[in-house]
Design a protein around this motif. Structure first.
Motif, mmCIF file in Angstrom:
data_model
loop_
_atom_site.group_PDB
_atom_site.id
_atom_site.type_symbol
_atom_site.label_atom_id
_atom_site.label_comp_id
_atom_site.label_asym_id
_atom_site.label_seq_id
_atom_site.Cartn_x
_atom_site.Cartn_y
_atom_site.Cartn_z
ATOM 1 N N GLY B 129 0.806 -1.228 0.000
ATOM 2 C CA GLY B 129 0.000 0.000 0.000
ATOM 3 C C GLY B 129 0.834 1.271 0.000
ATOM 4 O O GLY B 129 0.297 2.374 -0.101
ATOM 5 N N TYR B 130 2.133 1.131 0.147
ATOM 6 C CA TYR B 130 3.019 2.305 0.125
ATOM 7 C C TYR B 130 3.643 2.417 -1.264
ATOM 8 O O TYR B 130 3.674 1.454 -2.034
ATOM 9 C CB TYR B 130 4.167 2.141 1.138
ATOM 10 C CG TYR B 130 3.747 1.952 2.572
ATOM 11 C CD1 TYR B 130 3.264 3.020 3.326
ATOM 12 C CD2 TYR B 130 3.884 0.709 3.204
ATOM 13 C CE1 TYR B 130 2.905 2.844 4.662
ATOM 14 C CE2 TYR B 130 3.522 0.527 4.533
ATOM 15 C CZ TYR B 130 3.032 1.597 5.259
ATOM 16 O OH TYR B 130 2.681 1.425 6.566
ATOM 17 N N SER B 131 4.172 3.598 -1.569
ATOM 18 C CA SER B 131 4.936 3.696 -2.815
ATOM 19 C C SER B 131 6.417 3.496 -2.493
ATOM 20 O O SER B 131 6.848 3.655 -1.345
ATOM 21 C CB SER B 131 4.688 5.035 -3.506
ATOM 22 O OG SER B 131 4.771 6.085 -2.596
ATOM 23 N N LYS B 132 7.183 3.118 -3.514
ATOM 24 C CA LYS B 132 8.607 2.843 -3.317
ATOM 25 C C LYS B 132 9.303 4.112 -2.821
ATOM 26 O O LYS B 132 9.078 5.195 -3.349
ATOM 27 C CB LYS B 132 9.211 2.350 -4.644
ATOM 28 C CG LYS B 132 10.723 2.344 -4.689
ATOM 29 C CD LYS B 132 11.261 0.924 -4.856
ATOM 30 C CE LYS B 132 12.789 0.946 -4.943
ATOM 31 N NZ LYS B 132 13.438 0.646 -3.683
ATOM 32 N N ASP B 133 10.129 3.953 -1.818
ATOM 33 C CA ASP B 133 10.897 5.047 -1.214
ATOM 34 C C ASP B 133 10.024 6.094 -0.510
ATOM 35 O O ASP B 133 10.501 7.177 -0.184
ATOM 36 C CB ASP B 133 11.810 5.731 -2.242
ATOM 37 C CG ASP B 133 12.910 4.800 -2.733
ATOM 38 O OD1 ASP B 133 13.257 3.847 -1.995
ATOM 39 O OD2 ASP B 133 13.414 5.003 -3.857
ATOM 40 N N GLN B 134 8.751 5.780 -0.314
ATOM 41 C CA GLN B 134 7.887 6.683 0.459
ATOM 42 C C GLN B 134 8.433 6.826 1.873
ATOM 43 O O GLN B 134 8.889 5.844 2.468
ATOM 44 C CB GLN B 134 6.462 6.116 0.505
ATOM 45 C CG GLN B 134 5.460 7.023 1.217
ATOM 46 C CD GLN B 134 4.062 6.405 1.264
ATOM 47 O OE1 GLN B 134 3.731 5.501 0.470
ATOM 48 N NE2 GLN B 134 3.243 6.889 2.177
ATOM 49 N N VAL B 135 8.416 8.048 2.376
ATOM 50 C CA VAL B 135 8.853 8.251 3.762
ATOM 51 C C VAL B 135 7.609 8.334 4.639
ATOM 52 O O VAL B 135 6.711 9.145 4.386
ATOM 53 C CB VAL B 135 9.720 9.518 3.912
ATOM 54 C CG1 VAL B 135 10.063 9.766 5.381
ATOM 55 C CG2 VAL B 135 11.003 9.377 3.090
ATOM 56 N N ILE B 136 7.547 7.434 5.619
ATOM 57 C CA ILE B 136 6.379 7.384 6.501
ATOM 58 C C ILE B 136 6.815 7.715 7.925
ATOM 59 O O ILE B 136 8.006 7.661 8.244
ATOM 60 C CB ILE B 136 5.695 5.993 6.461
ATOM 61 C CG1 ILE B 136 6.669 4.890 6.937
ATOM 62 C CG2 ILE B 136 5.197 5.692 5.058
ATOM 63 C CD1 ILE B 136 6.003 3.524 7.116
ATOM 64 N N LYS B 137 5.826 8.036 8.761
ATOM 65 C CA LYS B 137 6.134 8.435 10.137
ATOM 66 C C LYS B 137 5.492 7.412 11.087
ATOM 67 O O LYS B 137 4.271 7.248 11.082
ATOM 68 C CB LYS B 137 5.559 9.835 10.373
ATOM 69 C CG LYS B 137 6.248 10.622 11.464
ATOM 70 C CD LYS B 137 5.627 12.009 11.615
ATOM 71 C CE LYS B 137 4.214 11.918 12.144
ATOM 72 N NZ LYS B 137 3.607 13.130 12.685
ATOM 73 N N VAL B 138 6.343 6.729 11.857
ATOM 74 C CA VAL B 138 5.869 5.683 12.765
ATOM 75 C C VAL B 138 6.643 5.831 14.082
ATOM 76 O O VAL B 138 7.827 6.121 14.060
ATOM 77 C CB VAL B 138 6.124 4.280 12.145
ATOM 78 C CG1 VAL B 138 5.636 3.176 13.063
ATOM 79 C CG2 VAL B 138 5.434 4.148 10.789
ATOM 80 N N PRO B 139 5.993 5.594 15.230
ATOM 81 C CA PRO B 139 6.726 5.745 16.493
ATOM 82 C C PRO B 139 7.716 4.610 16.757
ATOM 83 O O PRO B 139 7.471 3.466 16.352
ATOM 84 C CB PRO B 139 5.635 5.698 17.573
ATOM 85 C CG PRO B 139 4.346 5.781 16.871
ATOM 86 C CD PRO B 139 4.568 5.305 15.463
ATOM 87 N N GLU B 168 15.366 7.081 8.306
ATOM 88 C CA GLU B 168 15.907 8.254 7.625
ATOM 89 C C GLU B 168 17.018 8.868 8.469
ATOM 90 O O GLU B 168 17.992 9.394 7.947
ATOM 91 C CB GLU B 168 14.798 9.277 7.371
ATOM 92 C CG GLU B 168 13.836 8.864 6.266
ATOM 93 C CD GLU B 168 14.456 8.971 4.878
ATOM 94 O OE1 GLU B 168 14.995 7.958 4.393
ATOM 95 O OE2 GLU B 168 14.413 10.064 4.292
ATOM 96 N N GLU B 169 16.823 8.836 9.798
ATOM 97 C CA GLU B 169 17.871 9.313 10.717
ATOM 98 C C GLU B 169 18.094 8.179 11.709
ATOM 99 O O GLU B 169 17.248 7.916 12.549
ATOM 100 C CB GLU B 169 17.406 10.566 11.470
ATOM 101 C CG GLU B 169 17.122 11.745 10.571
ATOM 102 C CD GLU B 169 16.037 12.667 11.125
ATOM 103 O OE1 GLU B 169 15.857 12.709 12.362
ATOM 104 O OE2 GLU B 169 15.370 13.307 10.316
ATOM 105 N N ASN B 170 19.234 7.504 11.579
ATOM 106 C CA ASN B 170 19.488 6.307 12.386
ATOM 107 C C ASN B 170 19.484 6.623 13.888
ATOM 108 O O ASN B 170 20.350 7.335 14.378
ATOM 109 C CB ASN B 170 20.846 5.720 11.978
ATOM 110 C CG ASN B 170 21.052 4.313 12.515
ATOM 111 O OD1 ASN B 170 20.489 3.959 13.548
ATOM 112 N ND2 ASN B 170 21.852 3.525 11.817
ATOM 113 N N PRO B 171 18.495 6.096 14.632
ATOM 114 C CA PRO B 171 18.383 6.464 16.045
ATOM 115 C C PRO B 171 19.197 5.574 16.986
ATOM 116 O O PRO B 171 19.404 5.933 18.148
ATOM 117 C CB PRO B 171 16.892 6.263 16.318
ATOM 118 C CG PRO B 171 16.498 5.148 15.402
ATOM 119 C CD PRO B 171 17.395 5.221 14.196
ATOM 120 N N ASN B 172 19.598 4.382 16.519
ATOM 121 C CA ASN B 172 20.070 3.377 17.473
ATOM 122 C C ASN B 172 21.371 2.677 17.080
ATOM 123 O O ASN B 172 21.850 1.830 17.826
ATOM 124 C CB ASN B 172 18.961 2.328 17.677
ATOM 125 C CG ASN B 172 18.454 1.759 16.346
ATOM 126 O OD1 ASN B 172 19.200 1.740 15.361
ATOM 127 N ND2 ASN B 172 17.227 1.310 16.329
#
Lengths: 82, 221
Positions: B129-139, B168-172
């Protein structure tokens, strides 16, 4: 009865952030001579076995089956009559 | 579609997952105990986040031996969707259903935040259901989400398009910014971010709902 002492630590190639954090805390306490710290796990396992060889075999097996994640950890052990 | 949400002692995102399916997605989910041994009536399994068995020994290491895991493996082998989120991801790697390991975050901090993710592979049953390389926001909410695998395994993941989500920004400290991977067959997904916490705008976003809708798309097409 045998007593196995099992030491599990991070593989040298794996970052050990807990060890790093402990080292930094010691540096803050002015233990400046501390060069590096690796934090791991220590298990004392008492087991019944017919021989030391059999005990070693069981210890090796429990390390691989549960105690150690071989992707990122390494281990060594001592087995003695106890 | 009928899902099983597996509840281990110490799971704490099980009800979030349950309501994401029953209320937001409008499908059926049952809460299933980790002591259960039969999942034959279910079309998919959701392994939620939390601290199963107190994270004793290693995250997921004890849960791997829970009675339900044999049934989870059976369902995975049958090609049905298996999703492990956060501690669920940790359980799937310990169980050998996914490669690699999850280590402590390099910062040594528990991170609870919204994370922008890139959908690297949108050709899976979880991401159609997403497009390729779509940036999504998830907790994200984890202390041990730092994905590690050796170089040979990483190459295999890339060659087989098993890397599904990256940060997108490596947190860990995750290798190659990996946030979620599938097995080779593509029907087992493990991810540290929590799609079930992003299923209603009142929660801050609905990008996670698309993942669950993708499973429905796949099963119904």
């Amino acid at each position: 009865m045998y007593l196995a002492k099992i030491y599990v630590t991070h593989k040298p190639s794996i970052l050990d952030p807990q060890g790093e954090a402990v080292k930094n805390a010691l540096h803050r306490l002015n233990y400046t001579s501390i060069d590096s710290i690796s934090q791991g796990k220590f298990f004392e396992v008492k087991l019944n076995a017919d021989s030391k060889d059999a005990a070693v075999k069981t210890v090796e097996s429990i390390c691989k089956d549960l105690l150690v994640n071989q992707n990122m950890e390494t281990y060594r052990y001592e087995v003695e009559e106890g | 579609m009928k899902f099983a949400v597996i509840s281990f002692p110490g799971s704490n995102c099980d009800w979030d997952m349950y309501y994401a399916i029953n209320d937001a997605l409008g499908e059926e989910a049952d809460m299933v105990s980790s002591e259960s041994t039969d999942l034959d009536q279910y079309d998919g399994v959701l392994i939620p986040g939390g601290f199963s068995y107190g994270d004793y020994l290693r995250s997921g290491a004890i849960a791997r031996f829970a009675p339900v895991m044999k049934a989870v493996k059976k369902l995975a082998d049958a090609g049905k969707p298996v999703l492990g989120v956060c501690n669920g991801f940790q359980i799937l790697v310990e169980a050998g259903l996914l490669p690699g390991s999850l280590q402590n975050n390099t910062s040594m901090e528990f991170i609870s935040d919204w994370a922008p993710l890139k959908v690297v592979n949108n050709r899976t049953m979880f991401t159609n259901g997403y497009s390729k390389d779509q940036v999504i926001k998830v907790p994200i909410a984890h202390g041990e989400g730092n994905y590690y695998c050796d170089d040979a395994t990483l190459q295999e993941l890339k060659d087989n398009d098993q890397i599904v989500f990256t940060y997108e920004e490596n947190p860990n400290g995750s290798c190659d910014n990996i946030a979620g991977i599938t097995n080779r067959a593509g029907n087992v997904l493990g991810m540290m971010p929590h799609p079930e916490r992003a299923v209603e705008s009142i929660l801050g976003g609905t990008d996670g709902l698309t993942l669950f809708k993708s499973i429905l798309n796949q099963v119904r097409s």
